[in-house]
Scaffold this motif. Structure first.
Motif, PDB file in Angstrom:
ATOM      1  N   LEU A 138      47.885  40.072  58.410  1.00  0.00           N
ATOM      2  CA  LEU A 138      47.191  41.282  57.992  1.00  0.00           C
ATOM      3  C   LEU A 138      47.743  41.787  56.659  1.00  0.00           C
ATOM      4  O   LEU A 138      46.989  42.237  55.798  1.00  0.00           O
ATOM      5  N   PHE A 139      49.070  41.650  56.483  1.00  0.00           N
ATOM      6  CA  PHE A 139      49.630  42.091  55.213  1.00  0.00           C
ATOM      7  C   PHE A 139      49.169  41.173  54.084  1.00  0.00           C
ATOM      8  O   PHE A 139      48.930  41.633  52.961  1.00  0.00           O
ATOM      9  N   LEU A 144      45.285  40.322  49.433  1.00  0.00           N
ATOM     10  CA  LEU A 144      43.981  39.762  49.051  1.00  0.00           C
ATOM     11  C   LEU A 144      43.058  40.853  48.489  1.00  0.00           C
ATOM     12  O   LEU A 144      42.379  40.643  47.486  1.00  0.00           O
ATOM     13  N   THR A 145      43.059  42.034  49.125  1.00  0.00           N
ATOM     14  CA  THR A 145      42.188  43.098  48.620  1.00  0.00           C
ATOM     15  C   THR A 145      42.571  43.489  47.196  1.00  0.00           C
ATOM     16  O   THR A 145      41.743  43.974  46.446  1.00  0.00           O
ATOM     17  N   LEU A 146      43.860  43.271  46.858  1.00  0.00           N
ATOM     18  CA  LEU A 146      44.297  43.576  45.500  1.00  0.00           C
ATOM     19  C   LEU A 146      43.776  42.551  44.509  1.00  0.00           C
ATOM     20  O   LEU A 146      43.496  42.866  43.366  1.00  0.00           O
ATOM     21  N   LEU A 147      43.702  41.303  44.962  1.00  0.00           N
ATOM     22  CA  LEU A 147      43.397  40.218  44.040  1.00  0.00           C
ATOM     23  C   LEU A 147      41.904  40.061  43.776  1.00  0.00           C
ATOM     24  O   LEU A 147      41.505  39.577  42.732  1.00  0.00           O
ATOM     25  N   VAL A 148      41.093  40.461  44.739  1.00  0.00           N
ATOM     26  CA  VAL A 148      39.660  40.252  44.577  1.00  0.00           C
ATOM     27  C   VAL A 148      39.092  41.324  43.642  1.00  0.00           C
ATOM     28  O   VAL A 148      39.307  42.508  43.863  1.00  0.00           O
ATOM     29  N   PRO A 149      38.407  40.901  42.575  1.00  0.00           N
ATOM     30  CA  PRO A 149      37.838  41.913  41.682  1.00  0.00           C
ATOM     31  C   PRO A 149      36.813  42.772  42.426  1.00  0.00           C
ATOM     32  O   PRO A 149      36.009  42.241  43.194  1.00  0.00           O
ATOM     33  N   PRO A 150      36.862  44.083  42.218  1.00  0.00           N
ATOM     34  CA  PRO A 150      35.947  44.968  42.956  1.00  0.00           C
ATOM     35  C   PRO A 150      34.477  44.657  42.658  1.00  0.00           C
ATOM     36  O   PRO A 150      33.607  44.993  43.458  1.00  0.00           O
TER      37      PRO A 150
ATOM     38  N   GLY B  28      38.993  49.372  57.899  1.00  0.00           N
ATOM     39  CA  GLY B  28      38.469  49.352  56.539  1.00  0.00           C
ATOM     40  C   GLY B  28      38.279  47.943  56.019  1.00  0.00           C
ATOM     41  O   GLY B  28      37.289  47.624  55.372  1.00  0.00           O
ATOM     42  N   PHE B  29      39.249  47.086  56.351  1.00  0.00           N
ATOM     43  CA  PHE B  29      39.178  45.709  55.878  1.00  0.00           C
ATOM     44  C   PHE B  29      37.940  45.007  56.425  1.00  0.00           C
ATOM     45  O   PHE B  29      37.206  44.349  55.698  1.00  0.00           O
TER      46      PHE B  29
END
Lengths: 331, 300
Positions: A138-139, A144-150, B28-29
């Motif tokens: 999960l961490f 991953l959410t940081l790396l993916v461009p919005p 959220g994820f």
């Protein structure tokens, strides 16, 4: 740099007694002075480059139109005319509907940053202190959410909020999907679940900080019968003040400046500062205003947009810079 | 849940609390990240049509990718330009921010003020401001004048010297572009400086004292103590800079992709472009990670 640093140490190599009379003749003294001088030049030069855009804005906001065509004027107008300065600022103030848009922007940024702060603190604590099946994975997803461009999820997110059906639940009851765009709900929902702008970074900062805090106090509280929630709020949270400050500052500033998500969730016609700033010059089009004057207006507008942030930063910077060393951003 | 409590072991209870604390992220994820991510992959293979009550998808296969690569007039050009620019910036940003952090870590008068200013780009160079500055005539004019009068002249002289020294041409070109981009580099460095500075301050001073007693010079203890202990942060910063510059709102490719969706209305193509872009970012990250993590020193 090599010689400068290495020479600045051995003051004691000078024979005794000579130090007092001929302090100015030692090479150590002079290399120290030279290094201070070089450092001062570097620091001032870099500071100037950073402040340069701000100086341009300030200087052009106090110019009268005639100064712009005067080639001898570069930074300071020929005559400081209070009337024309006031006119610049008043024009911008009225055109941006400053009071209303300022209030709306503050509300939105405050709402978003406090929600993000709350959720990221919570989540960060969860990752820092507890092991559970899949916690590592999960961490990894946080990263991953940081790396993916919005931009990648922008179209689906937009459509989800445009035709919001509570994730399919509304459909079961035969309800039409509702439109959440133009309200603050998309911000609330994404911020409360740690999915706002760069929230992965905030979760990471909070986790690193909580990891660095001593476990003893927390365990003592738990042994003495405080519940997990109470321990979190009374023991961990007060100790995490520096990290909380950093996350709050970043989140507030990024939301204030953001135009990407805000223009997606809100209509561009919303009375928010960034949109007003973007539209500021459009009503000054036509032939009665020169490009230069429009530029003065725009720079004044940008200045008025930044000033609230400078206040926030100026207010928090002492704590912010002091706390850098204690945040353990560095894992 | 209360009825469960007595039956759980301590580890089980703590695991449960872990799940509770991280639950907001999990929700959220799934809802706002994984779901949209899967949707976006489906969109990239389809033609998207927005109707008043929802949207329709027509399956197209890889048509969107083909369109982005072959038909679209500027995607490939902007893609290569942006990537090359970011890659040339990275070493400059890393070196500068490390240098600036060492500078700010020293004792001197006005250090607090210097730090305040050095971190200011976090505030000053954000989306809307950067965008408007690019349009603004006064900013452009001043930049232009500066170029004309000083920068070009000096850089010409310097370039001539470098050419006479028979330096490789690519190297000269790199230096000149890097010099012209100094303001961008400085502005991109704010957070890397912060990270490096925090790292520098976390090095125990006893190490330096020991080294000094053993007779090491400042230069030696820099390379033998500071540098190895700071080296993991090069990796952190590298990853941060790559991600940050690839997703920055002022980035021309990002703007181009956004325009494809919102102005030109070709959602599918825009999403396909982002997937290729993400592929490029991921590739760089893997290369950087594989390359640097071998040379990084960890204390524990």
């Amino acid at each position: 740099m090599k010689t400068l640093i290495s020479k600045s140490n051995p003051v004691n190599s000078v024979p005794e007694g000579a130090v007092r009379t001929s302090r100015f003749l030692t090479s150590a003294f002079w290399s120290g002075v030279t290094w201070s001088f070089i450092r001062a030049v570097l620091v001032i030069g870099i500071a100037f480059i950073i402040l340069y855009p701000l100086i341009i804005k300030l200087s052009s906001s106090i110019m009268a139109e005639s100064d712009l065509f005067d080639l001898t004027v570069k930074w300071i107008p020929r005559r400081l005319d209070m009337r024309s300065i006031l006119r610049n600022y008043r024009d911008v103030y009225e055109e941006m509907n400053y009071l209303v848009s300022f209030r709306n922007s503050v509300t939105l940024a405050f709402l978003v940053s406090s929600l993000q702060l709350a959720s990221c603190t919570f989540i960060g604590y969860g990752f820092a202190r507890f092991k559970f099946p899949g916690s590592g994975f999960l961490f990894g997803m946080v990263i991953l959410t940081l790396l993916v461009p919005p931009q990648m999820i922008m179209v689906p997110l937009f459509l989800n909020f445009r035709f919001f059906d509570f994730f399919g639940i509304a459909g079961w009851f035969g309800r039409e999907p509702i439109n959440l765009l133009g309200t603050y709900w998309p911000f609330v929902l994404t911020s409360a679940t740690g999915m706002g702008l760069k929230n992965g970074l905030f979760i990471y900062i909070m986790r690193q900080f909580f990891k660095g805090m001593p476990k003893d106090l927390e365990e003592a509280a738990l042994v003495d019968g405080a519940g997990q929630i109470r321990t979190f709020f009374t023991i961990m949270l007060p100790g995490a003040a520096p990290a909380i400050l950093i996350v709050f500052l970043f989140s507030f500033v990024w939301q204030w400046n953001d135009i990407f998500l805000t223009s997606m969730y809100m209509r561009r016609s919303a009375t928010l500062l960034p949109f007003m700033l973007e539209r500021l010059t459009s009503s000054f089009g036509g032939y009665q205003y020169s490009d230069e004057y429009i530029s003065v207006i725009r720079n004044t507008g940008m200045l008025m947009f930044i000033v609230p942030l400078l206040f926030v930063y100026g207010f928090l910077q002492r704590y912010f810079i002091e706390s850098v060393e204690r945040t353990g951003i560095v894992g | 849940m209360i009825s469960l409590k007595p039956r759980l072991t301590l580890t089980g209870k703590r695991a449960l609390w872990g799940i509770v604390f991280t639950a907001p992220f999990t929700i959220g994820f799934l809802l706002f990240f994984l779901g949209p991510m899967i949707q976006s992959f489906v969109f990239s293979l389809s033609e998207l049509e927005v109707t008043p009550h929802g949207f329709n998808l027509n399956y197209l296969g890889f048509e969107n990718f083909r369109y982005a690569l072959r038909v679209d007039p500027s995607f490939m050009r902007i893609f290569t330009e942006t990537t090359i620019r970011i890659l040339t910036d990275i070493p400059a940003v890393i070196i500068f921010s490390f240098f600036a952090a060492t500078l700010l870590n020293q004792e001197f008068k006005g250090r607090l003020l210097a730090r305040v200013i050095f971190f200011m780009p976090v505030i000053l160079t954000a989306g809307i401001i950067a965008q408007l500055e690019a349009q603004d005539i006064l900013h452009r004019m001043l930049a232009y004048v500066a170029d004309q009068e000083d920068t070009i002249a000096t850089s010409r002289a310097v370039v001539q010297v470098m050419m006479q020294l028979r330096m490789p041409q690519d190297f000269i070109v790199y230096i000149v572009t890097a010099v012209n981009r100094i303001p961008d580099v400085i502005n991109a460095s704010a957070i890397p400086i912060l990270i490096f500075l925090a790292g520098l301050q976390s090095i125990p001073s006893s190490l330096f004292e020991t080294a000094k007693i053993e007779g090491a010079t400042a230069w030696e203890s820099f390379w033998k103590i500071t540098f190895p202990l700071i080296s993991p942060l090069f990796l952190t910063n590298m990853v941060f800079i790559i991600v940050d510059s690839f997703t920055a709102p002022g980035n021309s490719l990002v703007t181009y992709i956004s325009n494809a969706a919102w102005s030109r209305g070709i959602y599918g193509v825009s999403v396909a472009m982002t997937w290729m872009y993400f592929g490029a970012i991921a590739l760089f990250l893997v290369i950087v990670f594989g390359f640097i993590s071998k040379h990084v020193f960890y204390m524990e």
